[in-house]
Design a protein around this motif. Structure first.
Motif, PDB file in Angstrom:
ATOM      1  N   GLY A  11      23.220   3.930  -3.350  1.00 42.54           N
ATOM      2  CA  GLY A  11      23.559   4.546  -4.627  1.00 42.54           C
ATOM      3  C   GLY A  11      23.083   5.976  -4.752  1.00 42.54           C
ATOM      4  O   GLY A  11      22.655   6.399  -5.822  1.00 42.54           O
ATOM      5  N   GLY A  12      23.133   6.744  -3.661  1.00 43.89           N
ATOM      6  CA  GLY A  12      22.712   8.135  -3.708  1.00 43.89           C
ATOM      7  C   GLY A  12      21.209   8.346  -3.595  1.00 43.89           C
ATOM      8  O   GLY A  12      20.732   9.465  -3.679  1.00 43.89           O
ATOM      9  N   ARG A  13      20.459   7.270  -3.424  1.00 46.52           N
ATOM     10  CA  ARG A  13      18.996   7.402  -3.276  1.00 46.52           C
ATOM     11  C   ARG A  13      18.638   7.816  -1.857  1.00 46.52           C
ATOM     12  O   ARG A  13      19.395   7.599  -0.923  1.00 46.52           O
ATOM     13  CB  ARG A  13      18.322   6.073  -3.593  1.00 46.52           C
ATOM     14  N   LEU A  14      17.471   8.369  -1.700  1.00 47.21           N
ATOM     15  CA  LEU A  14      16.976   8.729  -0.375  1.00 47.21           C
ATOM     16  C   LEU A  14      16.638   7.463   0.398  1.00 47.21           C
ATOM     17  O   LEU A  14      16.321   6.430  -0.192  1.00 47.21           O
ATOM     18  CB  LEU A  14      15.727   9.596  -0.498  1.00 47.21           C
ATOM     19  N   PRO A  15      16.682   7.529   1.755  1.00 42.92           N
ATOM     20  CA  PRO A  15      16.264   6.381   2.551  1.00 42.92           C
ATOM     21  C   PRO A  15      14.828   5.989   2.218  1.00 42.92           C
ATOM     22  O   PRO A  15      14.027   6.815   1.798  1.00 42.92           O
ATOM     23  CB  PRO A  15      16.382   6.890   3.995  1.00 42.92           C
ATOM     24  N   GLY A  16      14.501   4.728   2.405  1.00 46.82           N
ATOM     25  CA  GLY A  16      13.172   4.223   2.070  1.00 46.82           C
ATOM     26  C   GLY A  16      12.476   3.604   3.260  1.00 46.82           C
ATOM     27  O   GLY A  16      12.809   3.884   4.406  1.00 46.82           O
ATOM     28  N   ALA A  17      11.525   2.767   2.979  1.00 51.46           N
ATOM     29  CA  ALA A  17      10.740   2.089   4.002  1.00 51.46           C
ATOM     30  C   ALA A  17      10.617   0.615   3.627  1.00 51.46           C
ATOM     31  O   ALA A  17      10.775   0.246   2.470  1.00 51.46           O
ATOM     32  CB  ALA A  17       9.350   2.707   4.112  1.00 51.46           C
ATOM     33  N   ILE A  18      10.346  -0.210   4.621  1.00 52.82           N
ATOM     34  CA  ILE A  18      10.125  -1.636   4.392  1.00 52.82           C
ATOM     35  C   ILE A  18       8.648  -1.916   4.658  1.00 52.82           C
ATOM     36  O   ILE A  18       8.110  -1.527   5.688  1.00 52.82           O
ATOM     37  CB  ILE A  18      11.005  -2.491   5.325  1.00 52.82           C
ATOM     38  N   TRP A  19       8.018  -2.585   3.711  1.00 51.23           N
ATOM     39  CA  TRP A  19       6.606  -2.941   3.820  1.00 51.23           C
ATOM     40  C   TRP A  19       6.489  -4.453   3.877  1.00 51.23           C
ATOM     41  O   TRP A  19       7.289  -5.164   3.263  1.00 51.23           O
ATOM     42  CB  TRP A  19       5.826  -2.402   2.626  1.00 51.23           C
ATOM     43  N   THR A  20       5.519  -4.954   4.622  1.00 50.98           N
ATOM     44  CA  THR A  20       5.357  -6.400   4.781  1.00 50.98           C
ATOM     45  C   THR A  20       3.932  -6.822   4.449  1.00 50.98           C
ATOM     46  O   THR A  20       2.992  -6.027   4.546  1.00 50.98           O
ATOM     47  CB  THR A  20       5.676  -6.839   6.224  1.00 50.98           C
ATOM     48  N   ALA A  21       3.808  -8.082   4.076  1.00 51.96           N
ATOM     49  CA  ALA A  21       2.494  -8.682   3.825  1.00 51.96           C
ATOM     50  C   ALA A  21       2.631 -10.192   3.957  1.00 51.96           C
ATOM     51  O   ALA A  21       3.677 -10.756   3.646  1.00 51.96           O
ATOM     52  CB  ALA A  21       1.992  -8.329   2.432  1.00 51.96           C
ATOM     53  N   ARG A  22       1.597 -10.836   4.424  1.00 47.61           N
ATOM     54  CA  ARG A  22       1.544 -12.298   4.402  1.00 47.61           C
ATOM     55  C   ARG A  22       0.891 -12.666   3.079  1.00 47.61           C
ATOM     56  O   ARG A  22      -0.256 -12.301   2.827  1.00 47.61           O
ATOM     57  CB  ARG A  22       0.733 -12.838   5.570  1.00 47.61           C
ATOM     58  N   VAL A  23       1.644 -13.366   2.259  1.00 49.24           N
ATOM     59  CA  VAL A  23       1.202 -13.644   0.896  1.00 49.24           C
ATOM     60  C   VAL A  23       0.976 -15.140   0.716  1.00 49.24           C
ATOM     61  O   VAL A  23       1.886 -15.935   0.929  1.00 49.24           O
ATOM     62  CB  VAL A  23       2.254 -13.140  -0.126  1.00 49.24           C
ATOM     63  N   GLU A  24      -0.235 -15.507   0.332  1.00 44.76           N
ATOM     64  CA  GLU A  24      -0.546 -16.903   0.057  1.00 44.76           C
ATOM     65  C   GLU A  24       0.240 -17.350  -1.174  1.00 44.76           C
ATOM     66  O   GLU A  24       0.471 -16.561  -2.098  1.00 44.76           O
ATOM     67  CB  GLU A  24      -2.046 -17.093  -0.196  1.00 44.76           C
ATOM     68  N   PRO A  25       0.671 -18.615  -1.223  1.00 46.48           N
ATOM     69  CA  PRO A  25       1.469 -19.102  -2.357  1.00 46.48           C
ATOM     70  C   PRO A  25       0.836 -18.840  -3.725  1.00 46.48           C
ATOM     71  O   PRO A  25       1.540 -18.577  -4.688  1.00 46.48           O
ATOM     72  CB  PRO A  25       1.592 -20.600  -2.092  1.00 46.48           C
ATOM     73  N   GLY A  26      -0.474 -18.847  -3.813  1.00 46.88           N
ATOM     74  CA  GLY A  26      -1.154 -18.623  -5.082  1.00 46.88           C
ATOM     75  C   GLY A  26      -0.990 -17.213  -5.628  1.00 46.88           C
ATOM     76  O   GLY A  26      -1.211 -16.965  -6.806  1.00 46.88           O
ATOM     77  N   ARG A  27      -0.598 -16.264  -4.779  1.00 47.16           N
ATOM     78  CA  ARG A  27      -0.384 -14.881  -5.213  1.00 47.16           C
ATOM     79  C   ARG A  27       1.015 -14.654  -5.780  1.00 47.16           C
ATOM     80  O   ARG A  27       1.268 -13.648  -6.415  1.00 47.16           O
ATOM     81  CB  ARG A  27      -0.585 -13.920  -4.043  1.00 47.16           C
ATOM     82  N   LEU A  28       1.942 -15.573  -5.506  1.00 44.24           N
ATOM     83  CA  LEU A  28       3.315 -15.417  -5.975  1.00 44.24           C
ATOM     84  C   LEU A  28       3.376 -15.618  -7.482  1.00 44.24           C
ATOM     85  O   LEU A  28       3.005 -16.655  -8.004  1.00 44.24           O
ATOM     86  CB  LEU A  28       4.227 -16.425  -5.276  1.00 44.24           C
ATOM     87  N   GLN A  29       3.821 -14.587  -8.195  1.00 40.01           N
ATOM     88  CA  GLN A  29       3.903 -14.654  -9.656  1.00 40.01           C
ATOM     89  C   GLN A  29       5.335 -14.865 -10.128  1.00 40.01           C
ATOM     90  O   GLN A  29       5.558 -15.430 -11.191  1.00 40.01           O
ATOM     91  CB  GLN A  29       3.314 -13.384 -10.273  1.00 40.01           C
ATOM     92  N   ALA A  30       6.329 -14.422  -9.351  1.00 40.47           N
ATOM     93  CA  ALA A  30       7.732 -14.619  -9.715  1.00 40.47           C
ATOM     94  C   ALA A  30       8.595 -14.451  -8.478  1.00 40.47           C
ATOM     95  O   ALA A  30       8.246 -13.722  -7.554  1.00 40.47           O
ATOM     96  CB  ALA A  30       8.156 -13.607 -10.781  1.00 40.47           C
ATOM     97  N   CYS A  31       9.729 -15.137  -8.479  1.00 41.57           N
ATOM     98  CA  CYS A  31      10.713 -15.014  -7.409  1.00 41.57           C
ATOM     99  C   CYS A  31      12.087 -15.070  -8.059  1.00 41.57           C
ATOM    100  O   CYS A  31      12.443 -16.061  -8.685  1.00 41.57           O
ATOM    101  CB  CYS A  31      10.540 -16.139  -6.399  1.00 41.57           C
ATOM    102  N   ASN A  32      12.844 -13.986  -7.937  1.00 39.26           N
ATOM    103  CA  ASN A  32      14.174 -13.899  -8.523  1.00 39.26           C
ATOM    104  C   ASN A  32      15.193 -13.975  -7.396  1.00 39.26           C
ATOM    105  O   ASN A  32      15.174 -13.155  -6.475  1.00 39.26           O
ATOM    106  CB  ASN A  32      14.309 -12.578  -9.284  1.00 39.26           C
ATOM    107  N   THR A  33      16.107 -14.939  -7.465  1.00 42.63           N
ATOM    108  CA  THR A  33      17.120 -15.087  -6.427  1.00 42.63           C
ATOM    109  C   THR A  33      18.530 -14.867  -6.967  1.00 42.63           C
ATOM    110  O   THR A  33      19.498 -15.314  -6.384  1.00 42.63           O
ATOM    111  CB  THR A  33      17.024 -16.476  -5.776  1.00 42.63           C
ATOM    112  N   ASP A  34      18.660 -14.160  -8.082  1.00 43.10           N
ATOM    113  CA  ASP A  34      19.981 -13.838  -8.615  1.00 43.10           C
ATOM    114  C   ASP A  34      20.747 -12.964  -7.621  1.00 43.10           C
ATOM    115  O   ASP A  34      20.161 -12.246  -6.826  1.00 43.10           O
ATOM    116  CB  ASP A  34      19.864 -13.081  -9.940  1.00 43.10           C
ATOM    117  N   ARG A  35      22.052 -13.012  -7.659  1.00 45.50           N
ATOM    118  CA  ARG A  35      22.938 -12.177  -6.837  1.00 45.50           C
ATOM    119  C   ARG A  35      22.698 -12.366  -5.356  1.00 45.50           C
ATOM    120  O   ARG A  35      22.875 -11.452  -4.554  1.00 45.50           O
ATOM    121  CB  ARG A  35      22.794 -10.698  -7.209  1.00 45.50           C
ATOM    122  N   ASP A  36      22.233 -13.550  -4.951  1.00 44.02           N
ATOM    123  CA  ASP A  36      21.967 -13.832  -3.533  1.00 44.02           C
ATOM    124  C   ASP A  36      20.976 -12.851  -2.920  1.00 44.02           C
ATOM    125  O   ASP A  36      21.064 -12.493  -1.747  1.00 44.02           O
ATOM    126  CB  ASP A  36      23.266 -13.842  -2.719  1.00 44.02           C
TER     127      ASP A  36
END
Length: 69
Positions: A11-36
């Motif tokens: 959408g006209g934005r500059l290229p970005g970066a991908i960041w990763t982390a191993r996240v324990e289930p207790g840290r997950l506060q929300a997960c949105n799976t709308d629009r696949d």
């Protein structure tokens, strides 16, 4: 999908970066799976977050059911 947006921009934005982390289930506060798509909200306090190294495989487990806490 994330690689496409990060490498080519979107959408006209500059290229970005991908960041990763191993996240324990207790840290997950929300997960949105709308629009696949999978979007996560996690508690990042004290979490090691690293740039994605070339050739690494991203695993997306948000689309699979998680056991209730």
């Amino acid at each position: 999908m994330a690689r496409t947006y990060a490498a080519d921009g979107f959408g006209g934005r500059l290229p970005g970066a991908i960041w990763t982390a191993r996240v324990e289930p207790g840290r997950l506060q929300a997960c949105n799976t709308d629009r696949d798509e999978a979007e996560y909200v996690v508690d990042t306090q004290g979490l090691a977050i690293n740039p994605l190294a070339g050739g690494a495989v991203l695993l997306d487990s948000c689309m699979t059911p998680h056991p209730a806490p």
